[in-house]
Enzyme design. Structure first.
Site, PDB file in Angstrom:
ATOM      1  N   GLY A   1       0.528   3.356   1.341  1.00 58.12           N
ATOM      2  CA  GLY A   1       0.547   2.160   0.513  1.00 58.12           C
ATOM      3  C   GLY A   1       1.474   1.103   1.089  1.00 58.12           C
ATOM      4  CB  CYS A   2       1.519  -2.556   0.740  1.00 54.23           C
ATOM      5  SG  CYS A   2       1.426  -2.758  -1.044  1.00 54.23           S
ATOM      6  CE1 TYR A   3       6.001  -4.126  -3.565  1.00 49.05           C
ATOM      7  CE2 TYR A   3       4.418  -2.990  -4.959  1.00 49.05           C
ATOM      8  CZ  TYR A   3       5.158  -4.112  -4.670  1.00 49.05           C
ATOM      9  OH  TYR A   3       5.068  -5.222  -5.476  1.00 49.05           O
TER      10      TYR A   3
END
Lengths: 329, 329, 329, 329
Positions: free
Chosen positions: C144-146
């Site tokens: 995921g990005c975070y």
């Protein structure tokens, strides 16, 4: 045998200079040998951007960069400074400032605020907007950002519209005003704001008039946007089909795109690219046509077009080094 | 003895409804007795904004709010919904939608996309822009946001300009499109973008034409701004001094201000207020005049003007409840 | 002899899909043969972006795209949809959703809101963050990005910090929430705003915990920014020099850069690129260290990393197709 | 008999000065008799804002404004300038700078970059945050914007949390940095960007530490927002119920609002107001609590709180002149 072209960028630490550097670094046939900057002379390249590393030369004074013997010089200096620049013999020079754009050099006092210091030299420079007027020699006056958009939208229609009817309402992101600190570039002024500025006195007005052959009413506005601009041009058609004229003008271009009917240009879509996009709309109630052009003021409006012009002078494919790869940015 | 005016707001959970509620709560002579909302019916006021507390009635269906017997009703409904609204006898009604603005009711099909369901009733409503045409009765058609700005800029100049020359280039923040979810209001589209929309087909064009007596070329653009709009109007002067006409039109106004020569209207300065500001510029090269108006689309362009109209019908000071206190916002 | 790898993109019309398509089109060894989209099935490629032309296949249903026999499939679908995807035998599949990231599949009910439909299959997918854990096989769970940002910042420091001390304060642009229309993505909410969301319940929290081996306090915030994110990680050092550990972890990377002391990561500098940048700061007053990571949520946080992973599985140079060319964007 | 309080504002042309002026003009018991400004001395009030008219005095030098004999003086000067200010006998003075906030005056050299010129005088000033510590005399040190938010969030919880655990991650709009021109306030840097700054060295850190009795790890970030800030505070609970403590602390406040469970503070909701809003969240995975506070840095974080403090010293209702009217802004 391929030989590399050496490049010097003067004013490399301003927005236009930095963007020109970016394209030069992506260009397979160019090698940056000198970067001039008044504010960063003596610093390493990473002073401008932490991503620039040791393979690049450090910053020197602009005069030193000019004298570095580069084959190709990009002038990213202020207007008055660029006006007194003397091109080294044999060099290709692309001037991104306004210093060599106006053929009637007496106009500089009124529109640029200074007497041109070398008026006789201006005739040696060709005003080059590649899709319409490619460079005629090694000294290139690169068009202004607003002027590029307005001219792309209007030049192909010149014979088919009423000159007296033309209005150009322009909207630009803040990078159009450069990296210099001024009240109108302060984010506290720019955010959640829009306002017109320099109505009737902006220096791109005479540039557009020169290119079209008649004056237009030109009003720029500042947007809360980092980069990119959009011009909305209002014209009264007087002759042949405008859509056909526009389509023909850019039929073969890899840089300028006429959008299908009903699709609006979007500043966001051309931002960070060297594309320009155009669309034509009708206003049945007033029988006017509306031509809209969007481009990135630092791309097709400055560094992208400067590189395109340099490529044409040097005999390269005009898109080398430009930001056109992929389709999305 | 002062008696309080009771207020119902229909469509209270949209942007215009919420802003109308805000002004009603600041108004010393009004008491909000009913708030209608399709989406929030059954919820307490705090469902709209956590700052709204128990002293306010909860949301009910719009029909129920309409039947609550309020002295004053603000219609903040969609256009088609508002068009079929039957005003309760005796009530003052201010309609913020476009449903009662166009006298030629057959225009609704073309510009609003529906046949007007009560065409004969439209004549009972007065199109009221207080500085120019105060309300003529208890049923008020409140002008559109773009139309307000364009009309404020142009109506005083009607006799002194060439009608065929008029171009209105408009730029608005995203709240102009309402709270409804749509692709063009998605922040991923709006941020770092600007684009024209509904060229030649926006419903404020016939409203402006009706007010001025002639059609104008009107092109709206969407800005990356939360609220506020600015219109730039291009005209060919044909008669008396435009600056004098503009100054006279708004000499006594507490809401509309003509700026001193050389000062540009700024969207940011009128944002969150009910002020409008105007400025006039000359473009010597084309002998055109440029009239610019900035206002908050939710203020003078909607709820502020609606309250101003309500005050005038009710005989109150026209600025009661408006956001004009202090000088800075 | 070089053979081209054929590519299918499922969910090609969302943000992650569109960005993956962009990189695939820039990749010299890939050929896009199928684009799936529920919303655009039956439309030509230009329905997504007017710049996409006839050389691309039109959109089909996602199932049809999955069955197109492509060598490489990018899953850009929603989490639940991706969870029930059955990989065609022999295909390389990179899943950009969260459907195959959590090894403890019973966590899906709590964090993703659905029971995983194929829990036994999750073990076949390798969670691959190239700089730390390259893909272990043809089925890749893309982080995921975070999570990518937090893990890049913290994983190299695991042995040198107090796990109980770790706080991750994250800030993301609006594209992190996808192209879907929702109230929290409406520009009227996003502009001139910032707020925390899903505190204690965001699905990237268990993903970070799994990667680090301990839970962290993770709070995301929504920014008025189109794309890009920045995480600020607070840690209590307990062992060896953190700067040395961080430097060693990414010494050879072309994608992740540890900034020189005193230089702050900037979301704006990594926006529109596939770079990540990291910096370490000391807070003498509390003897904490602060590790900051900036990356583009659609670049290194999604499509860029997906392409990097695909390159590694296919044996290509890991940067092919990535947006790393030039230095400035 | 009511007598009007006369007011002088020093540094009236900066953001804090301008906002203080706005509140003074809305205040029924105050009369502005002098406005000092280094940059605008000699100009009329309209030089600051075109809406300010002839009923206001023109700008004079700050020393002259100080000597005007006003009952109430707002110091909106730079820190060093304010530190050498000698209060006229009998005047109420509210200092919006940091010059009189730190009791340990030897800290000024480290955190503010100058030796305090009048260290013995600092003890005459009371650090006043009205909801917690009302002014103790006529000389008021008004808290910093970040400090106000962090202290509102944390001070009521002091006895119920582990001091060593506290992290304050702060995010502010650009007006927090003042109207001065600097590279980090240039819109070309601010737009589409976010980055941490002055990590470990910001002057609000010792101010927060002084108020709480222990140091906290404080990291500010710059947002692409005009005004407003939000702080996210991470704490390890060690005692009584935090929600109860927070609720009790602000139960009677008209300015500070504790939001219902599950509602997030939003910078956009407090922008342009003098409200502060607080919320408490739990992170079950790490058993931390997260306290979030949003306020407008120029409102409750500066001019609003200054006016609140002035009202308290003068014996007025503490909300006179504040921007709390209505519920929506």
């Amino acid at each position: 045998m391929q030989t590399v072209t050496t490049v010097a960028i003067l004013g490399a630490s301003g927005y236009a200079g930095q963007e020109t550097l970016d394209r030069a670094l992506s260009h397979p046939e160019l090698e940056v040998v000198a970067m001039g900057s008044d504010s960063l002379a003596g610093s390493s390249a990473s002073a401008l951007d932490v991503r620039l590393n040791g393979s690049l030369p450090g910053f020197v004074e602009n005069d030193e960069a000019a004298a570095a013997g580069a084959d190709l010089i990009f002038l990213c200096l202020g207007n008055e400074r660029a006006a007194s620049f003397e091109p080294p013999p044999g060099a290709v020079v692309v001037d991104l400032s306004g210093a060599h754009r106006l053929h009637e050099t007496e106009l500089y006092a009124q529109w640029y605020g200074f007497e041109h210091p070398r008026p006789a030299a201006v005739a040696s420079w060709s005003y080059a907007l590649p899709e319409l007027w490619p460079p005629a020699g090694p000294l290139v006056a690169n068009p202004g950002c607003y002027a590029t958009a307005a001219i792309l939208a209007l030049a192909p229609l010149r014979e088919a519209i009423d000159p007296a009817s033309v209005v150009v309402d322009a909207k630009s992101g803040v990078s159009g005003a450069g990296r210099e600190l001024k009240a109108s570039s302060h984010a506290g002024f720019v955010l959640e704001n829009v306002s017109p500025y320099r109505v009737g006195t902006h220096q791109h007005a005479p540039e557009i008039a020169q290119a079209l052959g008649f004056p237009v009413c030109f009003v720029p506005h500042l947007l809360p946007v980092r980069r990119g601009l959009l011009v909305t041009c209002y014209v009264q058609p007087s002759g042949p089909d405008l859509r056909v004229l526009l389509g023909e003008a850019y039929a073969g271009s890899h840089v300028v795109r006429v959008l299908p009917e009903g699709v609006s240009p979007e500043l966001g879509r051309v931002q960070h690219t060297d594309f320009a996009e155009l669309a034509l709309f009708d206003d049945p109630a007033t029988r006017r046509a509306v031509v809209v052009c969007a481009l990135d003021n630092l791309g097709k409006g400055a560094a992208g077009q400067a590189m395109q012009n340099a490529n044409l002078v040097l005999g390269h494919d005009e898109t080398l080094g430009l930001r056109l790869a992929g389709v999305l940015v």
